[in-house]
Structures are given as structure tokens and as C-alpha cells.
Design a protein around this motif. Structure first.
Motif, PDB file in Angstrom:
ATOM      1  N   GLY A   1     109.610 -37.915 -20.295  1.00 26.33           N
ATOM      2  CA  GLY A   1     109.556 -36.259 -20.637  1.00 26.33           C
ATOM      3  C   GLY A   1     110.830 -35.817 -21.332  1.00 26.33           C
ATOM      4  N   HIS A   2     110.610 -34.991 -22.356  1.00 26.74           N
ATOM      5  CA  HIS A   2     111.706 -34.426 -23.225  1.00 26.74           C
ATOM      6  C   HIS A   2     112.069 -33.019 -22.407  1.00 26.74           C
ATOM      7  CE1 HIS A   2     110.791 -37.252 -25.745  1.00 26.74           C
ATOM      8  NE2 HIS A   2     110.345 -36.652 -26.745  1.00 26.74           N
ATOM      9  N   THR A   3     112.812 -33.052 -21.176  1.00 28.83           N
ATOM     10  CA  THR A   3     112.984 -31.923 -20.108  1.00 28.83           C
ATOM     11  C   THR A   3     114.462 -31.490 -20.281  1.00 28.83           C
ATOM     12  OG1 THR A   3     111.415 -33.321 -18.952  1.00 28.83           O
ATOM     13  CG2 THR A   3     112.586 -31.658 -17.893  1.00 28.83           C
TER      14      THR A   3
ATOM     15  N   ALA B   1     101.141 -38.536 -24.688  1.00 30.23           N
ATOM     16  CA  ALA B   1     101.803 -39.967 -24.323  1.00 30.23           C
ATOM     17  C   ALA B   1     101.268 -40.112 -22.568  1.00 30.23           C
ATOM     18  CB  ALA B   1     103.331 -39.921 -24.336  1.00 30.23           C
ATOM     19  N   THR B   2     101.418 -41.196 -22.380  1.00 31.69           N
ATOM     20  CA  THR B   2     101.096 -41.532 -20.907  1.00 31.69           C
ATOM     21  C   THR B   2     102.590 -41.511 -20.126  1.00 31.69           C
ATOM     22  OG1 THR B   2      99.223 -42.786 -21.004  1.00 31.69           O
ATOM     23  CG2 THR B   2     100.377 -43.271 -18.982  1.00 31.69           C
ATOM     24  N   LEU B   3     103.065 -40.371 -19.424  1.00 29.76           N
ATOM     25  CA  LEU B   3     104.026 -40.229 -18.858  1.00 29.76           C
ATOM     26  C   LEU B   3     103.981 -40.633 -17.182  1.00 29.76           C
ATOM     27  CD1 LEU B   3     106.109 -37.442 -20.543  1.00 29.76           C
ATOM     28  CD2 LEU B   3     105.745 -39.863 -21.433  1.00 29.76           C
ATOM     29  N   TRP B   4     104.860 -40.643 -16.468  1.00 30.40           N
ATOM     30  CA  TRP B   4     104.684 -40.624 -15.110  1.00 30.40           C
ATOM     31  C   TRP B   4     105.972 -40.003 -14.510  1.00 30.40           C
ATOM     32  CZ3 TRP B   4     106.865 -44.806 -11.521  1.00 30.40           C
ATOM     33  CH2 TRP B   4     107.849 -45.281 -11.936  1.00 30.40           C
TER      34      TRP B   4
ATOM     35  N   LEU C   1     100.077 -37.046 -17.646  1.00 31.86           N
ATOM     36  CA  LEU C   1      99.565 -37.476 -19.132  1.00 31.86           C
ATOM     37  C   LEU C   1      99.663 -36.068 -20.041  1.00 31.86           C
ATOM     38  CD1 LEU C   1      96.344 -39.019 -17.957  1.00 31.86           C
ATOM     39  CD2 LEU C   1      98.705 -40.225 -18.139  1.00 31.86           C
ATOM     40  N   ILE C   2     100.268 -36.447 -20.964  1.00 30.06           N
ATOM     41  CA  ILE C   2     100.197 -35.209 -22.250  1.00 30.06           C
ATOM     42  C   ILE C   2      99.095 -35.617 -23.064  1.00 30.06           C
ATOM     43  CG2 ILE C   2     101.680 -34.060 -23.563  1.00 30.06           C
ATOM     44  CD1 ILE C   2     104.033 -34.941 -22.334  1.00 30.06           C
TER      45      ILE C   2
ATOM     46  N   THR D   1      92.460 -54.357 -27.509  1.00 26.31           N
ATOM     47  CA  THR D   1      93.372 -53.543 -28.213  1.00 26.31           C
ATOM     48  C   THR D   1      94.379 -52.759 -27.579  1.00 26.31           C
ATOM     49  OG1 THR D   1      91.105 -53.575 -29.626  1.00 26.31           O
ATOM     50  CG2 THR D   1      92.892 -52.067 -30.368  1.00 26.31           C
ATOM     51  N   GLN D   2      95.687 -52.971 -28.106  1.00 29.12           N
ATOM     52  CA  GLN D   2      96.603 -52.089 -27.658  1.00 29.12           C
ATOM     53  C   GLN D   2      96.731 -50.876 -28.714  1.00 29.12           C
ATOM     54  OE1 GLN D   2     100.610 -53.546 -27.379  1.00 29.12           O
ATOM     55  NE2 GLN D   2     101.484 -51.529 -26.932  1.00 29.12           N
ATOM     56  N   ILE D   3      96.561 -49.787 -27.866  1.00 30.00           N
ATOM     57  CA  ILE D   3      96.730 -48.446 -28.736  1.00 30.00           C
ATOM     58  C   ILE D   3      97.903 -47.631 -28.670  1.00 30.00           C
ATOM     59  CG2 ILE D   3      94.316 -48.356 -29.121  1.00 30.00           C
ATOM     60  CD1 ILE D   3      94.333 -46.177 -26.805  1.00 30.00           C
ATOM     61  N   ALA D   4      98.756 -47.838 -27.558  1.00 29.03           N
ATOM     62  CA  ALA D   4      99.862 -47.012 -27.202  1.00 29.03           C
ATOM     63  C   ALA D   4     100.998 -47.875 -26.389  1.00 29.03           C
ATOM     64  CB  ALA D   4      99.264 -45.788 -26.527  1.00 29.03           C
ATOM     65  N   SER D   5     102.154 -47.321 -26.497  1.00 27.66           N
ATOM     66  CA  SER D   5     103.322 -47.688 -25.614  1.00 27.66           C
ATOM     67  C   SER D   5     103.745 -46.533 -25.003  1.00 27.66           C
ATOM     68  CB  SER D   5     104.310 -48.495 -26.287  1.00 27.66           C
ATOM     69  OG  SER D   5     104.804 -47.872 -27.461  1.00 27.66           O
TER      70      SER D   5
END
Ligand code: C2O
Ligand code: CU
Length: 458
Positions: free
Chosen positions: A109-111, A140-143, A165-166, A252-256
Motif C-alpha cells: 500500500g502507498h500509505t 493490485a493484490t495486496l495483503w 484487493l484494490i 497464464t501469469q497476468i500480474a505480480s
């Protein structure tokens, strides 16, 4: 308060704890993989959603037929999933019903610093506090997980972790698999006593041999014969997963960590060090209805079984262009960081020092771009590390002098740095001021000092 009393798990299984444990281990794929509930706001106004969460002990059925005392956000193991939207402020009132301090950190997160869960900026027992997340960042998938000084490793191990999740409109337009076909999967290891209680010991990498998938050992998950978006986080303290589908199918990788890659990337296996995320699309229509597809880890073996149990319509797609990764701005500063373990003192260090909340290690001018070279100096004992700065996400410029692999060429916030490896990263530090940490995310290492402090200054 709302803390359930801690009934020892063996209280209901007197003398048979061992049997229960063995039964759990010998009956793989007997439980369904749950999906953590989505946390609902208690109120929403113009551009803000308000949530409340209480951190408390609870009893969870992890090993079938037994009860395990865990630490939870709102009673859930793993924690509830936050689903927020880019640009909408999430205000979360956390209350701490444990007898230890906590600190909540949204990873990736940009917190603002005051809500980032700095290790000594804690939420004391019996208290509440407000964390605010502007979510001014792309989908993005954050945690989120605990970060309380010296206690983070045990707190995360005992359950204080969940998805954050954003979503954003650009992603929604792509028509990737969504809704019931967008599945978050938290992988982690754990160690249980015969009475099904969790055993936490620092640096206990040899004995955490039970793999939990969304909180359950070797579950199954029923899927339709169509495309699914699977979002993985490795929430282990120390374990790296190297995964593939049991039949070696291409996925198929779609995101990191930091959201969508520029374009879909076909892969047959993928590694995740602690804290890293990956998103893949699996097309289960490649398998006949009735087939079983295993998710295999290179060390632990099969950890999850997908049961293709029905046909389904599928209007989702994976377009050739997923996102635009912004061009790299010019860096104005270079820094070098070495991660190493000192065998004579047992300390985990960054540039020879243990974390000190009172010491600023790196002062950075706001909104400037820097290149950081991170080296794992532990060639002698071959200790793996990784690296995670708060506040920012970064791009990988090089790994051991080579350009990053396609799966690491997107936006990242946590990066593997194996023994003897050197990784060059570039990040722009802002927009917020104040103190943040960067650390190895093998969280037993960071809890024992492999963490340092940066201060963003005007
Ligand atoms: Cu998952 Cu300091 O972070
Ligand atoms: Cu480490």
C-alpha cells in the motif's frame, strides 16, 4: 470483551489429540477450500468507506475434527478480504482485544506513515485506532498483516493476515475472469502439536510442514470448466513455494505484486517467496469435467486439488495487452544494501546493523527516484532472503546483472534475493513523508533485526 475464552483444543479430545492429528494428515483433500469473507463497510459516504475490525483470539477448525487457538481479524482465519477501489479512501477502525500490542500494515500500500504500521507505532491492548488508506494506486493484490515490533513473526504465524484487493476501472474493462471466478488463495506453512495447537518457534523452518491453503490443509476446490483468475499470496514466515499444476499445464501469469503485467505471460511453474503475490489465469476447460487437477509444490507435494465438476459459459478473456507499465524516470541516487546473518551472534542484519526504531538508516527526498542494489551475502550457509520496502513499489532493473524474467518485469514490492544474488531495483519515493521500514520478508529474520528505517523528507 469480545475475546472468546481460550479453551485448550485437547479439552474436547482428551488423550486423542495425536489420533486427530494423524487423521488429518492421512486424509488429504477431505476439506473444501474456503474463500475468506469480504469485509463489508459499516458506512459509505461520498468517497470514503468505513470499516471496523477487532483483533481477537478465536478457535478455528484447521485440522479436521480439532480446534486450534488462533489470532484473528474479526474471528476469521485467514482474515477477511478487503475489496477497495482505486481513489476511494478506506478508513478502518481496528480494536485490539489481544493482550499484546499489534500494528497493522497493508503490504504494497502507498500509505501515509501514520497508518503504515511502523513496528513501534503500535495499537495497545484494549485500545482502538483509525488506519486510513487513500488507495491512490492501481489495481493490485495486496495483503495486510501484523507488524508489531519483535512480535510480527508470531502474530502472522498465528493468523493475523488477510487479503487487501484494490480494483480499478481500467482492469474491470479487460473482462478478466471476475466474481465467483476470481479466487484469492493464501498459502502458508504451519507447525502443529499433537493437540492441534500451533507451535511457534523462531526460525523453525524445518518443522513447519503442514501447508495451509486459505487456512485448511490440502483442501479441494470445485471449479467449472472455464477460465479462473487465481490470486496467490505466500503468507509463510520463511517458506518459498515453487508451484505448478500437477499435469504441468501451461497457465497464464497476468500480474505480480503491484498489479497487471504489460501482457500475459505463459508459465509452467512459479515461485513465491514470503510476501510475494502472483496472479494467474487457468483455463479449466482444457480438462474434461470430472478431472482432478493438483497444485503441486516442489518440496511439499500436492497442496490443493481442483475438481472440475461442471461445464460453464465463459465470456471472460485475457487480452494481449493488460496494462501500461510507466516508463522509468531518471534515478538521482544509488544505494547498496547487504543482507546477512552473523553466525557468531545469531543476528540478522542489513548493512551490518540490526533494526533500531530510533535510528534513521536512509533519508530520502520526497518524490525522488533511487536505484537500490540489494545483495544477499549469505553464501556460506546458503540462507535465502528477500527484500520489501514499505510505501513504494519498484521495478526490477537486473538480477545478477541480467534483465528480469518477464514475470518480474512488472510492478513489484517484494523480491527474492537468493544466497549470493544481487538485485537492482528502482523506485520513486513518495508522495508521503515520514518514517517507513524496509526489510527481509522472511519475517522471522526481520523480527530478529533484518529490517531498517527510511525517512522521507521534504
Ligand atoms: Cu508484508 Cu513490512 O511487510
Ligand atoms: Cu532473510
Amino acid at each position: 470483551g469480545s475475546t472468546p475464552s481460550a479453551t485448550p483444543a485437547h479439552g474436547t479430545h482428551t488423550g486423542h489429540g495425536k489420533t486427530a492429528h494423524v487423521a488429518a494428515v492421512t486424509a488429504p483433500f477431505a476439506v473444501r477450500m474456503p474463500i475468506p469473507p469480504v469485509q463489508q463497510p459499516i458506512a459509505s459516504v461520498a468517497n470514503t468507506d468505513f470499516y471496523v475490525v477487532s483483533t481477537r483470539k478465536a478457535q478455528a477448525e484447521i485440522l479436521p475434527g480439532t480446534r486450534t487457538e488462533v489470532l484473528t481479524y474479526d474471528g476469521h482465519f485467514p482474515g477477511p478480504t478487503f475489496r477497495v477501489k482505486t481513489g476511494r479512501l478506506a478508513v478502518i477502525a481496528h480494536s485490539n482485544h489481544l493482550d499484546m500490542p499489534t500494528a497493522v500494515h497493508v503490504h504494497g500500500g502507498h500509505t501515509p506513515s501514520s497508518s503504515d504500521g511502523f513496528p513501534t507505532d503500535v495499537l495497545d491492548p484494549g485500545k482502538s485506532r483509525i488506519y486510513s488508506y487513500p488507495n491512490k494506486q492501481r489495481a493490485a493484490t495486496l495483503w495486510y498483516h501484523d507488524h508489531a515490533h519483535h512480535m510480527e513473526a508470531e502474530h502472522v504465524f498465528r493468523g493475523l493476515a488477510g487479503f487487501f484487493l484494490i480494483d480499478d476501472p481500467a482492469q474491470a474493462e479487460l473482462r478478466l475472469p471476475a466474481g465467483n471466478y476470481d479466487i484469492p488463495i493464501m498459502l502458508r506453512d504451519a507447525r502443529f502439536a499433537d493437540d492441534a495447537s500451533l507451535i511457534f518457534e523462531h526460525d523453525d523452518f524445518q518443522f513447519r510442514n503442514t501447508i495451509l491453503v486459505n487456512g485448511k490443509p490440502q483442501p479441494y476446490f470445485q471449479v467449472a470448466a472455464r477460465k479462473y483468475r487465481l490470486r496467490f499470496v505466500n503468507a509463510s514466515n520463511l517458506r518459498t513455494f515453487t508451484l505448478r499444476l500437477g499435469n504441468d499445464a501451461e497457465v497464464t501469469q497476468i500480474a505480480s505484486d503491484g498489479g497487471l503485467l504489460a501482457g500475459p505471460t505463459p508459465i509452467r511453474s512459479w515461485s513465491l517467496t514470503p510476501g510475494e503475490r502472483i496472479e494467474i489465469v487457468v483455463d479449466f476447460s482444457a480438462f474434461p469435467v470430472g478431472s482432478q487437477v493438483f497444485l503441486d509444490d516442489a518440496v511439499a507435494g500436492p497442496v490443493l486439488r481442483f475438481d472440475v465438476n461442471r461445464a460453464a459459459a465463459d465470456t471472460s478473456r485475457v487480452p494481449d495487452r493488460l496494462s501500461t507499465i510507466p516508463a522509468l524516470p531518471t534515478a538521482t541516487k544509488e544505494r547498496a544494501f547487504t543482507l546477512n546473518f552473523n553466525p557468531s551472534t545469531g543476528q540478522f542484519l542489513i548493512n551490518g546493523q540490526q533494526f533500531d526504531a530510533e535510528r534513521v538508516d536512509t533519508e530520502i527526498k520526497r518524490n525522488t527516484t533511487e536505484v537500490w542494489t540489494v545483495t544477499n551475502g549469505d553464501t556460506l550457509f546458503g540462507i535465502p532472503h528477500n527484500f520489501h520496502p514499505h510505501l513504494v513499489q519498484f521495478r526490477v532493473l537486473a538480477r545478477n546483472g541480467q534483465p528480469p524474467a518477464p514475470g518480474e518485469a512488472g510492478v513489484k514490492d517484494t523480491i527474492s534475493v537468493g544466497p549470493g544474488e544481487t538485485v537492482r531495483l528502482q523506485a520513486t519515493f513518495g508522495p508521503y513523508l515520514g518514517r517507513y521500514v524496509y526489510h527481509c520478508h522472511m519475517i522471522d529474520h526481520s523480527a530478529s533485526g533484518m529490517m531498517a528505517q527510511m525517512k522521507i523528507v521534504p
